[in-house]
Design a protein around this motif. Sequence first.
Motif, short mmCIF file in Angstrom:
data_model
loop_
_atom_site.label_atom_id
_atom_site.label_comp_id
_atom_site.label_asym_id
_atom_site.label_seq_id
_atom_site.Cartn_x
_atom_site.Cartn_y
_atom_site.Cartn_z
N SER A 136 -8.20 3.50 0.74
CA SER A 136 -7.27 3.14 1.82
C SER A 136 -7.88 2.21 2.87
CB SER A 136 -6.74 4.39 2.51
OG SER A 136 -7.79 5.10 3.12
N SER A 137 -9.21 2.17 2.99
CA SER A 137 -9.85 1.30 3.97
C SER A 137 -10.16 -0.09 3.41
CB SER A 137 -11.13 1.93 4.50
OG SER A 137 -12.05 2.11 3.44
N LYS A 172 -3.91 0.19 -2.53
CA LYS A 172 -3.62 -1.09 -1.89
C LYS A 172 -3.68 -2.20 -2.93
CE LYS A 172 -4.84 -0.40 2.88
NZ LYS A 172 -5.48 -1.05 4.02
N SER A 181 0.85 -1.18 0.00
CA SER A 181 0.00 0.00 0.00
C SER A 181 0.88 1.23 0.00
CB SER A 181 -0.92 0.01 1.22
OG SER A 181 -0.16 0.07 2.41
N GLY A 232 -2.87 5.57 -0.23
CA GLY A 232 -4.27 5.24 -0.45
C GLY A 232 -4.50 4.10 -1.42
N ASN A 240 -9.61 -3.94 1.98
CA ASN A 240 -8.78 -5.07 2.37
C ASN A 240 -8.59 -5.99 1.16
OD1 ASN A 240 -7.57 -7.34 3.44
ND2 ASN A 240 -9.15 -7.74 4.96
#
Length: 102
Positions: free
Chosen positions: A70-71, A50, A45, A48, A73
């Motif tokens: 960014s949040s 990933k 990552s 922001g 998974n």
Amino acid sequence: KVGGKEVFDLMHTVGTLNNGMKLDYAFALNISTYKDLKTVGHGGSLGGYKSAHIRFPKHNFSVICLSNLSSFNPTGLAHRVAVLLVHHLYIPEPRPAAAEKR
């Protein structure tokens, strides 16, 4: 041809701590298992973004997830996709019981 078997094997050699404990990290690759399936992968990552790349060598397929949230998974999603693929492609459907002879 770049590398060859010797380089490939070295890239998949996991590290060992001074106390003898084996790591799951090998020259920028994570060597692990997920639901009893051997995995080789790497994620990252930055700013922001990933990503996750997980290869399932026994089944000869990979899952790659990319995101600009960014949040998010990506590893979790890659695992969920892999379970669906492995179940669908590699786990045979149960065969119905043979009809009884009369």
